[in-house]
Design a protein around this motif. Structure first.
Motif, PDB file in Angstrom:
ATOM      1  N   VAL A 132       0.881  -1.162   0.000  1.00 19.75           N
ATOM      2  CA  VAL A 132       0.000   0.000   0.000  1.00 19.75           C
ATOM      3  C   VAL A 132       0.920   1.215   0.000  1.00 19.75           C
ATOM      4  CG1 VAL A 132      -1.819   1.252   1.211  1.00 19.75           C
ATOM      5  CG2 VAL A 132      -1.791  -1.248   1.278  1.00 19.75           C
ATOM      6  N   SER A 133       0.607   2.187  -0.836  1.00 17.84           N
ATOM      7  CA  SER A 133       1.465   3.362  -0.979  1.00 17.84           C
ATOM      8  C   SER A 133       0.656   4.648  -0.875  1.00 17.84           C
ATOM      9  CB  SER A 133       2.154   3.366  -2.345  1.00 17.84           C
ATOM     10  OG  SER A 133       2.889   2.197  -2.542  1.00 17.84           O
ATOM     11  N   HIS A 134       1.313   5.674  -0.346  1.00 18.96           N
ATOM     12  CA  HIS A 134       0.796   7.039  -0.375  1.00 18.96           C
ATOM     13  C   HIS A 134       1.829   7.844  -1.140  1.00 18.96           C
ATOM     14  CE1 HIS A 134      -0.004  11.132   1.287  1.00 18.96           C
ATOM     15  NE2 HIS A 134      -1.235  10.750   0.982  1.00 18.96           N
ATOM     16  N   ASN A 135       1.573   8.039  -2.419  1.00 20.42           N
ATOM     17  CA  ASN A 135       2.569   8.649  -3.300  1.00 20.42           C
ATOM     18  C   ASN A 135       2.976  10.064  -2.901  1.00 20.42           C
ATOM     19  OD1 ASN A 135       2.893   6.332  -4.859  1.00 20.42           O
ATOM     20  ND2 ASN A 135       1.149   6.853  -6.134  1.00 20.42           N
ATOM     21  N   PRO A 136       2.053  10.944  -2.470  1.00 22.59           N
ATOM     22  CA  PRO A 136       2.488  12.298  -2.116  1.00 22.59           C
ATOM     23  C   PRO A 136       3.539  12.340  -0.995  1.00 22.59           C
ATOM     24  CG  PRO A 136       0.115  12.259  -2.396  1.00 22.59           C
ATOM     25  CD  PRO A 136       0.590  10.827  -2.443  1.00 22.59           C
ATOM     26  N   SER A 137       3.442  11.422  -0.041  1.00 21.93           N
ATOM     27  CA  SER A 137       4.394  11.429   1.075  1.00 21.93           C
ATOM     28  C   SER A 137       5.545  10.444   0.884  1.00 21.93           C
ATOM     29  CB  SER A 137       3.671  11.075   2.380  1.00 21.93           C
ATOM     30  OG  SER A 137       3.284   9.707   2.373  1.00 21.93           O
ATOM     31  N   GLY A 138       5.383   9.512  -0.068  1.00 21.41           N
ATOM     32  CA  GLY A 138       6.396   8.493  -0.274  1.00 21.41           C
ATOM     33  C   GLY A 138       6.291   7.314   0.684  1.00 21.41           C
TER      34      GLY A 138
END
Length: 67
Positions: free
Chosen positions: A40-46
């Protein structure tokens, strides 16, 4: 032979719970999270976490999946 839906529906529910676990852990909306390659990823925060890393938290959540 069992249909693909027999396997994919429960897996989709578990994936949704893993996304919910990440959202709870990181305090981000679920809509900002993506899944790919067992992460699972949160791209804006990395931020990224594997399904394994999130599984203990996911197991404590109540599933709101349709059945």
């Amino acid at each position: 032979m069992e249909s693909a839906a027999t396997f994919t529906e429960p897996l989709a529910g578990w994936r949704a719970m893993l996304v919910a676990a990440a959202a709870k852990t990181w305090n981000f909306p679920e809509s900002e999270l993506t899944t790919s390659r067992a992460q699972v990823s949160h791209n804006p925060s990395g931020k990224r976490a594997t399904y394994g890393e999130l599984s203990a938290t996911a197991a404590t959540l109540r599933c709101s999946c349709s059945r």
